[in-house]
Design an enzyme around this catalytic site. Structure first.
Site, PDB file in Angstrom:
ATOM      1  N   GLU A 163       0.812  -1.217   0.000  1.00  0.00           N
ATOM      2  CA  GLU A 163       0.000   0.000   0.000  1.00  0.00           C
ATOM      3  C   GLU A 163       0.854   1.280   0.000  1.00  0.00           C
ATOM      4  OE1 GLU A 163      -3.445   0.368  -0.230  1.00  0.00           O
ATOM      5  OE2 GLU A 163      -2.924   2.492  -0.261  1.00  0.00           O
TER       6      GLU A 163
ATOM      7  N   THR B 200      -5.995   1.522  -5.358  1.00  0.00           N
ATOM      8  CA  THR B 200      -5.573   0.119  -5.242  1.00  0.00           C
ATOM      9  C   THR B 200      -6.269  -0.750  -6.275  1.00  0.00           C
ATOM     10  OG1 THR B 200      -5.383   0.378  -2.847  1.00  0.00           O
ATOM     11  CG2 THR B 200      -5.320  -1.859  -3.685  1.00  0.00           C
TER      12      THR B 200
ATOM     13  N   HIS C 189      -1.532   3.198   4.814  1.00  0.00           N
ATOM     14  CA  HIS C 189      -2.566   3.913   4.057  1.00  0.00           C
ATOM     15  C   HIS C 189      -2.757   5.283   4.686  1.00  0.00           C
ATOM     16  CE1 HIS C 189      -6.397   4.938   2.245  1.00  0.00           C
ATOM     17  NE2 HIS C 189      -6.307   3.885   1.448  1.00  0.00           N
TER      18      HIS C 189
ATOM     19  N   ASP D  31       1.323  -0.081  -4.942  1.00  0.00           N
ATOM     20  CA  ASP D  31       0.082   0.031  -5.726  1.00  0.00           C
ATOM     21  C   ASP D  31      -0.087   1.396  -6.392  1.00  0.00           C
ATOM     22  OD1 ASP D  31      -0.523   1.328  -3.306  1.00  0.00           O
ATOM     23  OD2 ASP D  31      -2.488   0.381  -3.078  1.00  0.00           O
ATOM     24  N   HIS D  32       0.321   2.469  -5.690  1.00  0.00           N
ATOM     25  CA  HIS D  32       0.158   3.827  -6.237  1.00  0.00           C
ATOM     26  C   HIS D  32       0.900   4.784  -5.319  1.00  0.00           C
ATOM     27  CE1 HIS D  32      -2.735   4.266  -3.013  1.00  0.00           C
ATOM     28  NE2 HIS D  32      -3.359   3.191  -3.455  1.00  0.00           N
TER      29      HIS D  32
HETATM   30  C1  GP9 Z   1      -9.123  -0.726   0.571  1.00  0.00           C
HETATM   31  C2  GP9 Z   1      -7.651  -0.706   0.308  1.00  0.00           C
HETATM   32  C3  GP9 Z   1      -7.128   0.692   0.131  1.00  0.00           C
HETATM   33  O1  GP9 Z   1      -9.652  -2.002   0.676  1.00  0.00           O
HETATM   34  O2  GP9 Z   1      -7.369  -1.491  -0.783  1.00  0.00           O
HETATM   35  O3  GP9 Z   1      -7.646   1.256  -0.999  1.00  0.00           O
HETATM   36  P1  GP9 Z   1      -7.133   2.617  -1.643  1.00  0.00           P
HETATM   37  O4  GP9 Z   1      -7.748   3.753  -0.868  1.00  0.00           O
HETATM   38  O5  GP9 Z   1      -5.651   2.662  -1.562  1.00  0.00           O
HETATM   39  O6  GP9 Z   1      -7.630   2.559  -3.040  1.00  0.00           O
HETATM   40 MN    MN Z   2      -3.956   1.656  -2.120  1.00  0.00          MN
END
Ligand code: GP9
Ligand code: MN
Length: 420
Positions: A38, A82, A197, A256-257
């Site tokens: 994440e 994500t 996150h 992921d980003h």
């Molecule tokens: C939510 C997690 C985070 O289930 O995958 O999502 P994001 O906010 O990074 O898209």
């Molecule tokens: Mn994410």
């Protein structure tokens, strides 16, 4: 389905590579463990904060003989965050320019990695300690061909082992082990971490390094949670080794980003020791780490070619010895020599070996200087075409074709089992 022949022709002529890469089949029959990390960005790798290493475990992987680390790997996500990264990885298609394809086109026909591996006798599963219906994952995972989704109800979550968005990454990996061990082999299992996150909350006892000191609490808190994720991945590696699964698996770790948005540019510039974050810097900050770890393999190295999430599907399938010759996808095998040579971001910006284009300005990728300036040598001549223009045309074409596939649900009309 009228656009299909044109799209197929484009993919065959511009994307598909006929030669097998040197790593084709290197992981045949192995388990695949994919870790979606994440919000981690590449700038934390081999870097420190307040004199302390941020990601000691991931840094050790960069140097590891069994690991390929991709230092110029870009995320290509848009509003779906994500979920967009998952979509890119599984399909080698682009996410949508607006909204999240997981929500808007969750019932489409796809040809995702889980479905392909399922046909090859793999067991496929996703692990994420969140509500199954969040981001419409339950429906989309079905469309992608996942056999099982371990959502929040598979975990014991309480006040002590959760923070911010839910179950902390260490207990998440720890509690996942019993399910992983019980799975049929070979398996393809995806793990989506959560602790790192926004807004990067972490308790004192889980913090191994001090936060940063700037006007952005977001950036300040980012570093200790990144370290926590680094430790949780190290712990997971150890548990995989103890369980005996490690040696028969390959492990992919991918950011992921981005985690730090442009709202924090001032603090980011301070941290990076720059006067300000330029549009060129902003594109370079879209790099996220990618590690491909192959236990027992020697010859891993740092890979500098520009690459992106769109490239994961052909890379992974080829490593498993599975051909993508008749597939419709927009990425290249990361281990192939003949690659497209550019990565398209979802907003139309792109990075090529030589150039970076953002908001229609073409920069020299190495120097960060706009290119058009040194080209206006003879103003009497017709205005010279920017070297970014031919790439831009391809980027627009590709993004458009991918959108056509999704909006028109065109894979309904393709029989991927043919010519296999
Ligand atoms: C939510 C997690 C985070 O289930 O995958 O999502 P994001 O906010 O990074 O898209
Ligand atoms: Mn994410």
């Amino acid at each position: 389905g009228n656009e299909l022949p044109e799209i197929k022709k484009y993919v065959n002529e511009n994307v598909q590579i006929s030669e097998k890469s040197p790593l084709y089949g290197v992981a045949e029959g192995k388990n695949v463990i994919f870790i979606s990390a994440e919000s981690i960005q590449s700038f934390v790798i081999n870097n420190d904060v307040n004199g302390q290493e941020i990601t000691p475990f991931l840094n050790s992987l960069v140097k590891d003989d069994s690991t390929f680390y991709f230092e110029n790997f870009y995320h290509q996500t848009q509003q779906g965050k994500t979920s967009d990264s998952e979509f890119l990885v599984e399909n080698s298609l682009y996410p949508l320019p607006r909204g999240a394809v997981f929500f808007t086109h969750g019932q489409n026909e796809y040809h995702g990695i889980p479905e392909i591996l399922d046909e090859k006798g793999y067991y496929t599963s996703a692990f994420h300690a969140n509500n199954k219906s969040f981001w419409n994952r339950d429906q989309m995972y079905n469309s992608l061909g996942y056999e099982h989704f371990y959502g929040v109800e598979a975990y014991e979550v309480n006040k002590e082992n959760s923070i911010g968005w839910g179950l902390k990454d260490k207990p998440f990996f720890e509690q996942s082990m019993k399910y992983l061990k019980a799975q049929d082999k070979p398996f393809y299992s995806k793990f989506i971490t959560l602790t790192n996150h926004f807004p990067y909350e972490l308790s004192e006892e889980d913090s191994s390094i001090e936060e940063y000191n700037s006007n952005s609490n977001t950036l300040n808190n980012f570093f200790p949670t990144v370290r926590y994720m680094d430790e949780s991945i190290e712990q997971f590696f150890n548990q995989l080794k103890e369980s005996g699964l490690y040696k028969d698996s390959i492990i992919v770790i991918m950011g992921d980003h981005y985690g730090i948005s442009e709202n924090h540019d001032k603090a980011m510039a301070q941290y990076l020791g720059k006067e300000k974050i330029t549009p060129y810097d902003h594109v370079q900050l879209q790099r996220v780490p990618l590690f491909i770890h192959i236990p027992g393999y020697e010859g891993g190295k740092v890979m500098s070619k520009v690459s992106g999430q769109i490239d994961i599907k052909p890379t992974l399938l080829h490593m498993l010895g599975i051909s993508t010759k008749n597939d419709i996808l927009f990425g290249n095998d990361l281990f192939s020599e003949k690659r497209k040579g550019y990565v398209a971001l979802r907003n139309g910006d792109f990075i090529s070996d030589k150039y970076i284009s953002t908001s229609d300005i073409c920069y020299n990728r190495n120097t960060g200087e706009p290119v058009n300036q040194d080209q206006e040598i003879d103003k009497t001549e017709e205005k010279q075409e920017s070297p970014c223009t031919p790439i831009k045309e391809k980027v627009e074409k590709e993004l458009g074709y991918s959108d056509d596939i999704i909006y028109g649900d065109l894979f309904r009309f393709v029989d991927f089992s043919k010519n296999k």
